[in-house]
Structure formats: C-alpha cells, structure tokens
Write a protein that holds these residues in place. Structure first.
Motif, mmCIF file in Angstrom:
data_model
loop_
_atom_site.group_PDB
_atom_site.id
_atom_site.type_symbol
_atom_site.label_atom_id
_atom_site.label_comp_id
_atom_site.label_asym_id
_atom_site.label_seq_id
_atom_site.Cartn_x
_atom_site.Cartn_y
_atom_site.Cartn_z
ATOM 1 N N ILE A 1 -12.006 33.632 -20.755
ATOM 2 C CA ILE A 1 -11.482 34.886 -20.937
ATOM 3 C C ILE A 1 -12.349 35.666 -21.861
ATOM 4 C CG2 ILE A 1 -9.619 36.547 -22.113
ATOM 5 C CD1 ILE A 1 -7.585 33.967 -21.969
ATOM 6 N N ARG A 2 -12.767 36.874 -21.226
ATOM 7 C CA ARG A 2 -13.964 37.607 -21.955
ATOM 8 C C ARG A 2 -14.876 36.675 -22.347
ATOM 9 N NH1 ARG A 2 -10.106 41.109 -25.793
ATOM 10 N NH2 ARG A 2 -8.506 41.838 -24.340
ATOM 11 N N ASP A 3 -15.331 36.066 -21.253
ATOM 12 C CA ASP A 3 -16.718 35.179 -21.391
ATOM 13 C C ASP A 3 -16.557 34.104 -22.430
ATOM 14 O OD1 ASP A 3 -18.219 36.690 -19.544
ATOM 15 O OD2 ASP A 3 -18.789 38.133 -20.947
ATOM 16 N N ARG A 4 -15.275 33.746 -22.874
ATOM 17 C CA ARG A 4 -15.080 32.608 -23.746
ATOM 18 C C ARG A 4 -14.191 31.744 -23.191
ATOM 19 N NH1 ARG A 4 -14.479 33.805 -29.954
ATOM 20 N NH2 ARG A 4 -14.969 31.812 -30.049
ATOM 21 N N ASP A 5 -14.673 30.183 -23.214
ATOM 22 C CA ASP A 5 -13.718 29.090 -22.764
ATOM 23 C C ASP A 5 -12.784 29.101 -24.186
ATOM 24 O OD1 ASP A 5 -14.928 28.768 -20.402
ATOM 25 O OD2 ASP A 5 -16.357 27.168 -21.172
ATOM 26 N N VAL A 6 -11.528 28.959 -23.494
ATOM 27 C CA VAL A 6 -10.227 28.734 -24.408
ATOM 28 C C VAL A 6 -9.270 27.950 -23.833
ATOM 29 C CG1 VAL A 6 -10.590 31.041 -25.524
ATOM 30 C CG2 VAL A 6 -8.985 30.718 -23.502
ATOM 31 N N PHE A 7 -8.619 27.177 -24.548
ATOM 32 C CA PHE A 7 -7.210 26.297 -23.910
ATOM 33 C C PHE A 7 -5.884 27.213 -23.771
ATOM 34 C CE2 PHE A 7 -9.200 22.170 -25.936
ATOM 35 C CZ PHE A 7 -9.635 21.782 -24.593
ATOM 36 N N THR A 8 -5.425 26.816 -22.554
ATOM 37 C CA THR A 8 -4.138 27.463 -22.513
ATOM 38 C C THR A 8 -3.392 27.141 -23.547
ATOM 39 O OG1 THR A 8 -3.532 25.955 -20.802
ATOM 40 C CG2 THR A 8 -4.548 28.173 -20.018
ATOM 41 N N ALA A 9 -2.158 27.871 -23.998
ATOM 42 C CA ALA A 9 -1.079 27.144 -24.836
ATOM 43 C C ALA A 9 -0.103 26.392 -24.207
ATOM 44 C CB ALA A 9 -0.448 28.504 -25.559
ATOM 45 N N VAL A 10 -0.199 26.315 -22.882
ATOM 46 C CA VAL A 10 0.801 25.656 -22.413
ATOM 47 C C VAL A 10 0.192 24.619 -21.396
ATOM 48 C CG1 VAL A 10 2.544 27.616 -22.155
ATOM 49 C CG2 VAL A 10 1.120 27.252 -20.231
ATOM 50 N N SER A 11 0.785 23.497 -21.326
ATOM 51 C CA SER A 11 0.315 22.455 -20.217
ATOM 52 C C SER A 11 0.821 22.639 -18.758
ATOM 53 C CB SER A 11 0.965 21.053 -20.945
ATOM 54 O OG SER A 11 0.099 20.830 -22.244
ATOM 55 N N ARG A 12 -0.173 22.377 -17.922
ATOM 56 C CA ARG A 12 0.224 22.569 -16.723
ATOM 57 C C ARG A 12 -0.187 21.822 -15.539
ATOM 58 N NH1 ARG A 12 -1.902 28.371 -17.862
ATOM 59 N NH2 ARG A 12 0.519 29.699 -18.035
ATOM 60 N N ALA A 13 0.383 21.953 -14.434
ATOM 61 C CA ALA A 13 0.125 21.228 -13.219
ATOM 62 C C ALA A 13 0.508 21.880 -12.262
ATOM 63 C CB ALA A 13 0.616 19.798 -13.204
ATOM 64 N N LEU A 14 -0.412 22.024 -10.988
ATOM 65 C CA LEU A 14 0.115 22.541 -9.685
ATOM 66 C C LEU A 14 0.455 21.698 -8.668
ATOM 67 C CD1 LEU A 14 -0.292 25.399 -8.305
ATOM 68 C CD2 LEU A 14 -2.352 24.688 -7.143
ATOM 69 N N VAL A 15 1.735 22.040 -8.175
ATOM 70 C CA VAL A 15 2.444 21.154 -6.978
ATOM 71 C C VAL A 15 2.639 21.950 -5.850
ATOM 72 C CG1 VAL A 15 4.453 19.520 -6.440
ATOM 73 C CG2 VAL A 15 3.584 19.504 -8.931
ATOM 74 N N GLY A 16 2.500 21.537 -4.730
ATOM 75 C CA GLY A 16 2.709 22.192 -3.578
ATOM 76 C C GLY A 16 2.169 21.669 -2.264
ATOM 77 N N LYS A 17 1.867 22.634 -1.249
ATOM 78 C CA LYS A 17 1.515 22.254 -0.075
ATOM 79 C C LYS A 17 -0.023 21.502 -0.320
ATOM 80 C CE LYS A 17 3.657 25.320 3.218
ATOM 81 N NZ LYS A 17 3.214 26.322 4.321
ATOM 82 N N PRO A 18 -0.002 20.191 0.646
ATOM 83 C CA PRO A 18 -1.386 19.466 0.614
ATOM 84 C C PRO A 18 -2.692 20.404 0.884
ATOM 85 C CG PRO A 18 0.526 18.266 1.736
ATOM 86 C CD PRO A 18 0.864 19.796 1.446
ATOM 87 N N GLY A 19 -3.567 20.324 -0.090
ATOM 88 C CA GLY A 19 -4.884 21.097 0.505
ATOM 89 C C GLY A 19 -4.699 22.614 -0.165
ATOM 90 N N TYR A 20 -3.678 23.011 -0.716
ATOM 91 C CA TYR A 20 -3.658 24.312 -1.472
ATOM 92 C C TYR A 20 -4.335 24.312 -3.073
ATOM 93 C CZ TYR A 20 -1.195 26.648 2.264
ATOM 94 O OH TYR A 20 -0.819 27.242 3.659
ATOM 95 N N THR A 21 -4.756 25.346 -3.132
ATOM 96 C CA THR A 21 -5.237 25.651 -4.705
ATOM 97 C C THR A 21 -4.797 27.006 -5.189
ATOM 98 O OG1 THR A 21 -7.279 26.868 -3.981
ATOM 99 C CG2 THR A 21 -7.421 24.385 -4.072
#
Length: 632
Positions: free
Chosen positions: A84-104
């Motif tokens: 964000i704005r040329d700085r690396d930051v951690f998101t406040a929430v934990s995440r995972a992406l689930v979905g169709k195989p091969g999608y991003t």
C-alpha cells in the motif's frame, strides 16, 4: 491489472478534499434503532440486501461453520503481505482463497491462488501422482463452502429476477419491520422488491452524477441488469476472512462517521466482473478455535462487556426514580446502541460524498448480505469490529479473462510456438522475426515472471503444505519461462548481428530495449531496498550494498559517490555505522513469518549461473542495445 500511480494520486486528492470539506464535523450515520433508517436504506443503499440466518437451508449453517473452523485450525488462514503506497504491510485479517481450480484473485498488488473447492464434476483436483491434492478434512471443508456458494448463486439470481414485481404488503406494514429485528425470508423478499422499484425511478438521475463523488439523493440503481449480467450469477471464488478483535492491537477508528473500530477500512472490492454481485456469509464465534489462551482473552472481553452493560443498567435504574418514563427511554436507547456496537457490522457510504448519511448494518451470526447492481462501484464499505471473533465467506465473480491457470498456460503456448529446435543439431532459433510477434512474446515473458511466478513464490506457495494442486503447474510454468529467457537471448543475438537487415534490425532493437527496460524496472521493484529501521522502500539502483541512515526526510534517498545515503526519520545513525540493504523478502515483516510462510525471492540467480542464458541484472545488456541504436 496493477493500479496506476495516477489512480492512487486521484484517490488521495479526493480523500484530502473530503477531509477539508468535513473539517471537525462528523457525517451522520444511521443504524436500525434510528428513525429513518429504512428510508435511507431504500433511497441510497438499495443495492444492499440482508438475508437472515433463517433463510439458509437446514444443516448448511452447521457444515459451513465447521468448515471455517477447520480452515482456521489447520492454519490455512494467513495474513497477507500486501503493498500500500509503496510499503509492504500485513493485512489485519487472516485470509484464504477457495474457489474454482486454477482461479486467482488479485488485490493490493497481491495475487491469491485458490484452494479448489471439491465438488461433483470438477476435474484436475489431483496431483501428478494421481492423489487427492488435499486431505479428507480439507476436502470436506471446501465442499461445504461450495454448497454455500451454490445456494448464493441460486438465491441472488432469484432476487435479481424478482426485480419489478409488485410487493404484496403495504408500505406501512413493511416500515414496522426493521432488518435484524426478527425479519425472515418472506419479509426480506418484499423489502427487496420495494428497493428494486425505487431503483428504477432513480436510474436517470444517478447516471448524470459523477460516480466517484456519489450524490445526496440517489442510490446505485439499474432498472434492469444487462442480459449477460442478469444470467451471470455464478460466483467463482470465495475469500475466507478471519478476524479476532482481541488479537488486533491497532484497530483504527472509523474517521468520517464515528462508527467505531474498523477491522477492514473503507474500500471497493477490486477486479470483479462489472455489475456482478457480492455475497457475504457472517459467522461470529466466541473464541479463536486454534488457541486456548485467546479463548480466555475473548472470555475476559465478554465479561468486561457484561460488566459495562450492568453498569449502564444500574445507572438507568438510579436515574429512573426522578424521571421514570424519560430515563427508561434513554436507557433503552443506550442499551440498544451498545448492543449494536457489540455486534459485527458492515458500514456503507456513498463514495466521496459528505451529504448522504452512512449506514451501519448489524450482523448476527449466520446472517448474509448481498451487494448487487453497481453498489460496489458507486459505494464503499467497511467492516466494523464486534466483541467476538468472526469468520466471513465473501463470494465473488472475479475477472477470469487474465487470472486463471488456463489463460496463462495458453499464453505460454503462444510464446513457445515461435521457438524452433533443430532435432539434429539440438540448436534453437526463432521462427518469426516479425515485430508484432516479437512484441507479443516479450509481453508474455514479463507477464509470466511478474504476475505469476514472483507472485506465487512471494506468498502463493504458503498453501502448498495444505494443497498440492498448484505445485506441478507452477513448476511447468517456470520451465516455460526459462525457455522465454532463451528466446530473449536469441533475439539479442539477432539484433547484435551486423548481417541483419538494417531496417528490421532497428525495429527489433527498439522492441528488445523496451522489453528489457520494463523487465529490469519490475525486477528492481520486487527487489527494492528496504531500510531495516523504518521499513520504507528505497527506489533506484545503488552502487554499493551498504547505506547510511541519517535523520532528515522519511522515504527519500540520494546517491553520494558509491555510497547510498538513506534518509530515515526513525533514528539517527552516523555515516560510520552503515546498514546492509534488505530486499522485500528480507524485510522485518517478512522475517517475522515462520519459514513455511516466508516470502521467497524467486526467480533469482547470479549473473554467472551457467544454466541461465541471460543475467538477472540486465543493465549491461540494456546499455549495449542503447549504444547499438545510437550507432544506427
């Protein structure tokens, strides 16, 4: 696509103007307990629909909630390291992406790779050894999320098709039902129909307004979605979020309305199919299932909240002796406000508008809400933290034209079609030297390296320990990319060959120079130097691997002889105390992660690597091609 600097500057300009106009004031917002809440919803937030927990099929809650807890206990939910704005930051929430195989799904310069949901009819959910890519527990969890997705696909489509149908109940009857206060499926449908009718009347006014600024009176309407969108209610991914307010030490206050602590700030969801809906399932749980000590903290938080409620009730009782009726009303209002703020809420506002009141919608565990029409484009939403931990499953129709494995594999095949291998001499050459062909190949080359390989190794590989689905495809993609490096080297040989026809040679040199310059710039971005004290990025190439940190202006860098001087506001260091430059993968944030989650700087190789046809640092080759063009 990567968000441009111009777009970011425009957003910052709008934000500054909004804050200047607002001054010390706060924009009002309404909750269900406030008069006019329903009228505001109908007039300015008609694209928002609430589905209470009773609307879901029997047994689905239990399966979905068990799936979410399984993902958390298995460690699949991770914080993303975004830029964000040329700085690396951690998101406040934990995440995972689930979905169709091969999608991003791409957001904030970060590409997430799906854990495939396991459902009937889906193929390619096995690894190269023909074994399931996930174990049975994870497969069951992903299948439950697919079942929820199927319900959303059907339900949202029904709500969309119900547009324009007249309500069977009167406005008076409906105005007495407030969302979140006992309204179930039938009343929600009626209210949705009312919202759709009002949208039709406001469509012409809305289209005349600036969509970025919003307006005071109208909401994001569309009298009838385009035919292709009306039939396209097929969510292809869900972004699973986990948020525990007791573990979030730096929750920001909502700045414009005073809504409370934000777990997720104001935003539009990125990279979605235009006018596609978003469906969200909310599950509030009493504690983090992974760690018992967090459960105790959550219990303490809940007991403190109960004590606060008791104190409020006691205060209400103490003052009610003097003015019973008045104080009872005030006490109940305060209690209602406290009750709402203890719940997780979704906040909505018209983008860049200080005239329309905001909306704060409490979410009980198991509730769902839909953002339909162009609500995501003309409005922004945030997530307001409650007192307990919360999961959400946010189902989306992501742009799949450039974000699937099938797409990038086809692109790789297109590029490699121009590579000819002599079966006898085992030598390689380019089939075509047409400028359009060469440009197309170099564009694919850059896309594979920076949009896929580096994104995968920076964070995507974290999920390989849970699911092996992406392992083999990414290995093959890296082999194809190495072949493209060979093709660039072959093009360089042709350009530097004095026997090449002069006219074609210059055009090819131009294409090569642009491709190499772009590649060098992107590699430098991925390997930007980071001050180990303040975390700011230093842009540009250095003649030395050591820097000195001095107290001047933050985030600025100058070059002095062969020693880079980094201007850091964190602390003062004299020039005799040099600091070693760090890459993004070596930053303090990256190093704080366990080895299995840490970013990996790949592809990267030394300039003397015999297996690579070209060096990693392309500056010398760029100088050669530039000199060649000057001589032509």
């Amino acid at each position: 696509m990567k968000r441009s600097d111009d777009s970011e500057r425009e957003k910052r300009r709008k934000r500054r103007r909004l804050i200047q106009e607002l001054g010390e004031q706060r924009i009002p917002y309404l909750s269900p307990a406030d008069p006019g809440f329903q009228e505001l919803w109908d007039s300015s937030y008609a694209g928002l629909a609430l589905r209470q927990s009773c609307a879901l099929p029997d047994g689905l809650h239990e399966r979905v909630q068990s799936a979410l807890i399984t993902l958390q206990r298995r460690g699949c939910l991770l914080r993303d390291l975004v830029r964000i704005r040329d700085r690396d930051v951690f998101t406040a929430v934990s995440r995972a992406l689930v979905g169709k195989p091969g999608y991003t799904y791409r957001y904030l310069d970060t590409r997430l790779f799906t854990i495939p949901w396991h459902c009937e009819g889906e193929e390619r959910q096995k690894d190269e050894k023909d074994k399931p890519c996930c174990d049975s527990d994870l497969r069951d969890a992903c299948k439950a999320l697919w079942e929820l997705n199927q319900f959303f696909c059907s339900d949202v489509k029904q709500q969309t098709n119900a547009r324009g149908v007249k309500r069977s109940r009167s406005d008076t009857e409906n105005s007495e039902d407030t969302p979140g206060e006992g309204m179930c499926e039938e009343s929600v449908k009626d209210r949705l129909l009312e919202k759709k009718q009002k949208q039709e009347k406001e469509e012409e006014e809305e289209e005349e307004e600036d969509s970025g600024q919003g307006c005071s009176h109208s909401s994001p309407p569309s009298s009838a979605p385009p035919p292709d969108v009306a039939g396209l209610v097929e969510f292809n991914v869900t972004l699973i979020n986990y948020m525990d307010p007791t573990a979030m030490t730096q929750l920001k206050e909502e700045p414009y309305y005073g809504m409370g602590k934000m777990a997720v700030g104001w935003h539009h969801d990125e990279n979605l199919v235009p006018l596609s809906p978003v469906a969200v399932y909310s599950y509030s749980c009493p504690a983090e299932p992974k760690k018992e000590e967090v459960t105790e903290k959550d219990g303490e938080g809940q007991s403190k909240e109960k004590e606060k409620q008791k104190e409020t009730e006691t205060e209400g009782e103490g003052t009610s002796k003097e003015e019973p009726k008045k104080e009872e009303g005030e006490g109940s209002e305060k209690e209602e406000v406290q009750k709402e703020k203890a719940c997780w809420r979704v906040g909505l506002k018209v983008a860049w508008d200080i005239h329309t009141p905001g909306l704060a919608l409490p979410l009980q565990s198991g509730d769902c809400y839909y953002m339909t029409d162009d609500l995501n484009r003309t409005h922004q939403h945030c997530v307001l933290a409650g007192d307990t931990a919360r999961f959400s499953s946010t189902h989306r129709v992501v742009q799949c034209c450039t974000g699937t494995l099938d797409y990038i594999q086809k692109r790789c095949s297109e590029a490699l079609e121009n590579l000819h291998t002599d079966p006898e001499k085992t030598t390689k050459s380019l089939k075509s030297l047409l400028p359009n062909t060469l440009q197309h190949i170099e564009d694919i080359h850059n896309e594979v390296e920076f949009e896929w390989l580096r994104q995968y190794w920076f964070q995507g590989r974290r999920y390989a320990r849970f699911c092996s689905w992406w392992t083999k495809p990414m290995e093959q993609m890296e082999k194809d990319w190495k072949e493209m490096e060979r093709m660039t080297q072959l093009l360089l040989d042709v350009v530097e060959d004095e026997n090449t026809v002069q006219e074609n040679r210059r055009e090819m040199a131009d294409i090569l120079l642009n491709a190499l310059t772009d590649r060098q710039q992107h590699r430098q971005t991925w390997r930007d130097s980071i001050c180990p004290l303040c975390g700011q990025l230093e842009h540009g190439l250095w003649g030395s691997v050591e820097i000195s940190c001095v107290l001047l202006f933050p985030g600025r860098a100058v070059r002095r002889d062969r020693v880079g001087v980094f201007l850091c506001a964190k602390r003062f260091l004299c020039p005799q105390n040099p600091l070693t430059l760090l890459t993004r993968c070596q930053s303090s944030l990256a190093q704080s992660l366990p080895p299995e989650e840490a970013p990996f700087d790949r592809p990267y190789w030394s300039n003397e690597d015999p297996d690579m046809p070209l060096p990693f640092d392309l500056s010398e080759i760029i100088n050669r091609v530039e000199s060649l063009l000057w001589r032509m």
